[in-house]
Design a protein around this motif. Structure first.
Motif, mmCIF file in Angstrom:
data_model
loop_
_atom_site.group_PDB
_atom_site.id
_atom_site.type_symbol
_atom_site.label_atom_id
_atom_site.label_comp_id
_atom_site.label_asym_id
_atom_site.label_seq_id
_atom_site.Cartn_x
_atom_site.Cartn_y
_atom_site.Cartn_z
ATOM 1 N N GLU A 1 46.348 43.632 43.472
ATOM 2 C CA GLU A 1 45.386 42.666 44.016
ATOM 3 C C GLU A 1 46.115 41.501 44.683
ATOM 4 O O GLU A 1 45.667 40.981 45.710
ATOM 5 C CB GLU A 1 44.495 42.143 42.894
ATOM 6 C CG GLU A 1 43.599 43.190 42.260
ATOM 7 C CD GLU A 1 42.939 42.677 41.002
ATOM 8 O OE1 GLU A 1 41.933 41.947 41.114
ATOM 9 O OE2 GLU A 1 43.442 42.981 39.903
ATOM 10 N N SER B 1 44.149 31.970 50.329
ATOM 11 C CA SER B 1 44.471 33.374 50.049
ATOM 12 C C SER B 1 45.867 33.506 49.469
ATOM 13 O O SER B 1 46.114 34.304 48.551
ATOM 14 C CB SER B 1 44.341 34.208 51.326
ATOM 15 O OG SER B 1 43.003 34.257 51.775
ATOM 16 N N ARG C 1 37.913 30.592 47.646
ATOM 17 C CA ARG C 1 37.863 31.651 48.667
ATOM 18 C C ARG C 1 36.443 31.872 49.173
ATOM 19 O O ARG C 1 36.238 32.186 50.345
ATOM 20 C CB ARG C 1 38.428 32.968 48.113
ATOM 21 C CG ARG C 1 39.923 32.973 47.896
ATOM 22 C CD ARG C 1 40.424 34.382 47.663
ATOM 23 N NE ARG C 1 40.900 34.976 48.908
ATOM 24 C CZ ARG C 1 41.108 36.267 49.086
ATOM 25 N NH1 ARG C 1 40.832 37.133 48.119
ATOM 26 N NH2 ARG C 1 41.559 36.734 50.223
ATOM 27 N N LEU C 2 35.473 31.727 48.277
ATOM 28 C CA LEU C 2 34.082 31.854 48.713
ATOM 29 C C LEU C 2 33.715 30.740 49.687
ATOM 30 O O LEU C 2 32.989 30.962 50.666
ATOM 31 C CB LEU C 2 33.148 31.822 47.502
ATOM 32 C CG LEU C 2 33.116 33.069 46.624
ATOM 33 C CD1 LEU C 2 32.278 32.817 45.383
ATOM 34 C CD2 LEU C 2 32.556 34.263 47.403
ATOM 35 N N ALA D 1 45.838 40.041 48.592
ATOM 36 C CA ALA D 1 45.578 38.634 48.923
ATOM 37 C C ALA D 1 46.610 38.116 49.920
ATOM 38 O O ALA D 1 46.265 37.399 50.872
ATOM 39 C CB ALA D 1 45.596 37.787 47.654
ATOM 40 N N LEU E 1 47.260 35.726 41.037
ATOM 41 C CA LEU E 1 47.107 37.115 40.601
ATOM 42 C C LEU E 1 48.446 37.708 40.174
ATOM 43 O O LEU E 1 48.532 38.461 39.199
ATOM 44 C CB LEU E 1 46.495 37.948 41.732
ATOM 45 C CG LEU E 1 45.009 37.724 42.009
ATOM 46 C CD1 LEU E 1 44.630 38.309 43.359
ATOM 47 C CD2 LEU E 1 44.155 38.335 40.900
ATOM 48 N N LYS F 1 38.989 31.725 43.148
ATOM 49 C CA LYS F 1 37.901 32.615 43.588
ATOM 50 C C LYS F 1 36.795 31.795 44.261
ATOM 51 O O LYS F 1 36.268 32.196 45.313
ATOM 52 C CB LYS F 1 37.326 33.391 42.394
ATOM 53 C CG LYS F 1 38.195 34.526 41.893
ATOM 54 C CD LYS F 1 37.519 35.205 40.702
ATOM 55 C CE LYS F 1 38.350 36.371 40.195
ATOM 56 N NZ LYS F 1 37.748 36.994 38.979
ATOM 57 N N ARG F 2 36.469 30.673 43.647
ATOM 58 C CA ARG F 2 35.431 29.806 44.219
ATOM 59 C C ARG F 2 35.898 29.235 45.556
ATOM 60 O O ARG F 2 35.126 29.162 46.525
ATOM 61 C CB ARG F 2 35.109 28.676 43.239
ATOM 62 C CG ARG F 2 34.073 27.675 43.732
ATOM 63 C CD ARG F 2 32.742 28.344 44.015
ATOM 64 N NE ARG F 2 31.775 27.375 44.532
ATOM 65 C CZ ARG F 2 30.658 27.723 45.154
ATOM 66 N NH1 ARG F 2 30.360 29.003 45.353
ATOM 67 N NH2 ARG F 2 29.825 26.799 45.578
ATOM 68 N N LEU G 1 42.494 31.062 38.273
ATOM 69 C CA LEU G 1 41.957 32.159 39.086
ATOM 70 C C LEU G 1 40.495 31.903 39.424
ATOM 71 O O LEU G 1 40.056 32.150 40.558
ATOM 72 C CB LEU G 1 42.123 33.479 38.339
ATOM 73 C CG LEU G 1 41.812 34.748 39.150
ATOM 74 C CD1 LEU G 1 42.853 34.944 40.241
ATOM 75 C CD2 LEU G 1 41.764 35.967 38.241
ATOM 76 N N ASN G 2 39.727 31.409 38.474
ATOM 77 C CA ASN G 2 38.309 31.133 38.735
ATOM 78 C C ASN G 2 38.140 30.074 39.823
ATOM 79 O O ASN G 2 37.265 30.189 40.691
ATOM 80 C CB ASN G 2 37.621 30.699 37.443
ATOM 81 C CG ASN G 2 37.442 31.835 36.465
ATOM 82 O OD1 ASN G 2 37.359 32.997 36.864
ATOM 83 N ND2 ASN G 2 37.417 31.522 35.188
ATOM 84 N N PHE H 1 45.807 32.317 45.924
ATOM 85 C CA PHE H 1 45.110 33.327 45.132
ATOM 86 C C PHE H 1 46.061 34.477 44.792
ATOM 87 O O PHE H 1 46.111 34.957 43.650
ATOM 88 C CB PHE H 1 43.912 33.830 45.932
ATOM 89 C CG PHE H 1 42.991 34.758 45.185
ATOM 90 C CD1 PHE H 1 42.409 34.377 43.997
ATOM 91 C CD2 PHE H 1 42.679 36.012 45.704
ATOM 92 C CE1 PHE H 1 41.539 35.219 43.310
ATOM 93 C CE2 PHE H 1 41.816 36.860 45.040
ATOM 94 C CZ PHE H 1 41.247 36.467 43.842
#
Length: 556
Positions: free
Chosen positions: A97, A82, A72-73, A101, A89, A69-70, A65-66, A85
């Motif tokens: 959530e 997405s 997606r940034l 996504a 989730l 998240k990175r 997940l981490n 992600f």
């Protein structure tokens, strides 16, 4: 990790090599190259996505997940990121959530069929069945050669007793893939509901022996086979089928729910029981006298209990009133649970907080429900989550004026029904895959509930399932009055249909077994199988025995 300082041409060559491995479907090589590049400081969304995939295979979902998240940034408009992600989730049981996504993914790339398909099954898991149907239809439009979308449509229709529609979708799926297991499961459900048990068995046995069948579909087939055998009064064979079903599920989900990184549900219950056994009740009994903001709802009701205790039937009864809105499978409490119930320090903080201190978490709750498509303003909101009994400390702090409906039932019927049901898998539902696990979970949940009801300022009424079934009309009238609704406004025909529907579909997937008078005492046919767990259940058999044995009118 130090930033990659290699020349741009070298970095580009590395990325081309990864892309080539992906294009050749050489996932193992692509993952290896991605991990190496990341370790050397080259950070790109594709590389993070591939390493996240590797983390998930290792049972390291939070690390995955981490990374996502990175990613997606770095690539906020990338539908593939997405979608990945959302899948991550979902594996972490953060379904709301995950759905958002997948919604992002279909907005970012409207013709990306996998994202529509994933939006379909996560919506189905959340009880948003029409949303699920529309997502599967769109996936089918975009990928007409795949049998998966029509098979999911068939299964969804079969679950909701729409036999004609289910058969139509199943025929389309089987025309594309003659042995598609989910299409055969859908047809088996249709035949089961029509009481054509031999035809249902034929479809199920085909799923069980078919080499293409995945573990999940094979497990579901064994479970429904158990229902067929039970309906033919063959409890011994039925129990064997249920056991096989649950063993398949246990083996399939063990890497996810038996991870040493996760606190087990029994350990969690034991920890909470220990904390509140020693807790000072005065720290929890106080209620705020000043409510800092106006509630968006006309009333707030939480239905608690245990799976298969009749909470779904109770929800169906309440939503027959025009002024009621139910949350279904939606959960708006995840953020607050992670903040306060994860450790003793969090619970200590929670005990000292006032109603006004928790405004941000109430707003988070309302926002989560609104974003899931729920329109509850001005209505009585019914939040039906049986396991929320373990969250009562949080509920009483966040919503001190809410009313609690606690559904009870003969523990022997509950545990047997849980063992025979095929729930959406979660860390808690994983414990229900054995009779002993279900009994221990029930015992822990009830012990915690008894401690909490003595220490918390609850506005609560207990409703025995047996009472609701035996004295339906009077019980429902009292129920509506208790929650502040006029019984005359209720759609009694709809309530009776809900009650009848529960009686007519004892084998439907995801529906608790035995929601009918016929389900009262159903444990007796399996008494020999239940004998080893009866000592553990005996205190609760004694506790809830009046309604079971005497037809008590309960506490409402």
């Amino acid at each position: 990790m130090q930033p990659d300082t290699s020349p741009p041409t070298e970095r580009a060559a590395r990325l081309r090599e990864v892309h080539a491995a992906v294009a050749a479907s050489d996932t193992e090589r692509a993952v290896r190259l991605a991990r190496q590049a990341l370790s050397e400081g080259l950070e790109e969304p594709l590389l993070l996505n591939l390493r996240a995939y590797w983390y998930e295979q290792q049972g390291r979902a939070n690390d995955a997940l981490n990374d996502l998240k990175r990613a997606r940034l770095l690539a906020p408009d990338d539908a593939f990121i997405s979608n990945a992600f959302g899948l991550c989730l979902a594996r972490l049981n953060r379904s709301g959530e995950a759905r958002r996504a997948f919604q992002d993914a279909v907005k970012q790339q409207s013709e990306f069929a996998p994202a529509h398909f994933n939006l379909g099954w996560i919506s189905e898991d959340l009880g948003l069945l029409e949303d699920a149907r529309q997502a599967f239809l769109r996936a089918e439009q975009l990928d007409a050669g795949s049998a998966d979308p029509p098979a999911r449509l068939a299964y969804l229709a079969a679950r909701t007793a729409e036999g004609e529609r289910a058969r139509r979708h199943a025929a389309r799926a089987l025309g594309l893939e003659a042995q598609h297991p989910l299409a055969h499961l859908a047809l088996a459900l249709c035949e089961f509901e029509d009481r054509h048990l031999e035809r249902a068995e034929a479809h199920l046995r085909q799923v069980v022996v078919e080499g293409r069948t995945g573990s999940r579909e094979r497990a579901m087939a064994h479970g429904l086979l158990g229902d067929c055998l039970d309906a033919q009064d063959k409890p011994g064979e039925a129990f064997a089928a249920y056991t096989t079903c649950n063993r398949e599920f246990a083996r399939l989900y063990a890497p996810q729910f038996r991870s040493t990184q996760l606190e087990s549900v029994p350990a969690y219950l034991s920890r909470i029981i220990g904390y509140f056994s020693a807790a000072d009740a005065s720290a929890w009994k106080s209620k705020s006298r000043t409510l800092p903001e106006t509630s968006p709802v006309a009333g707030h009701v939480f239905i608690l209990g245990f799976p298969c205790s009749g909470t779904t039937l109770l929800e169906d009864v309440l939503v027959a009133h025009p002024h009621v809105c139910a949350t279904g499978e939606r959960d708006g409490l995840g953020g607050a649970v992670r903040q306060f119930l994860g450790d003793p320090e969090g619970m200590n903080r929670l005990s000292g907080l006032d109603w006004s201190d928790l405004r941000i978490f109430r707003e988070m709750y309302w926002r989560e429900l609104r974003e899931s498509g729920l329109a509850f303003d001005g209505k009585v909101l019914v939040d039906n989550q049986p396991y929320n009994a373990a969250k009562l400390p949080l509920l009483t702090k966040l919503f001190p004026d809410a009313k609690i409906l606690f559904m009870s039932r003969d523990p022997r019927d509950i545990v047997l029904s849980c063992f025979r049901s095929r729930f959406r898998m979660s860390p808690t539902n994983y414990e229900l895959l054995t009779l002993e696990g279900a009994a221990r979970l029930y015992d822990g949940a009830m012990r915690l509930f008894e401690i909490l009801r003595a220490k918390l300022p609850l506005t609560m009424v207990e409703i025995p399932y047996e009472t609701l079934v035996r004295d339906f009309h009077n019980c429902v009238v009292a129920l509506f009055r208790y929650v502040g609704l006029n019984p005359k406004d209720a759609a009694w025909d709809a309530m009776e249909r809900a009650r009848t529907r529960a009686i007519a579909t004892p084998g439907a997937i995801q529906i608790a077994r035995g929601l009918s008078s016929a389900g009262i005492g159903s444990w007796r046919r399996y008494a020999d199988r239940l004998a080893p767990i009866l000592p553990l259940l005996q205190p609760w058999i004694d506790r809830f025995g009046a309604a079971v044995n005497q037809g008590s009118k309960g506490h409402i």
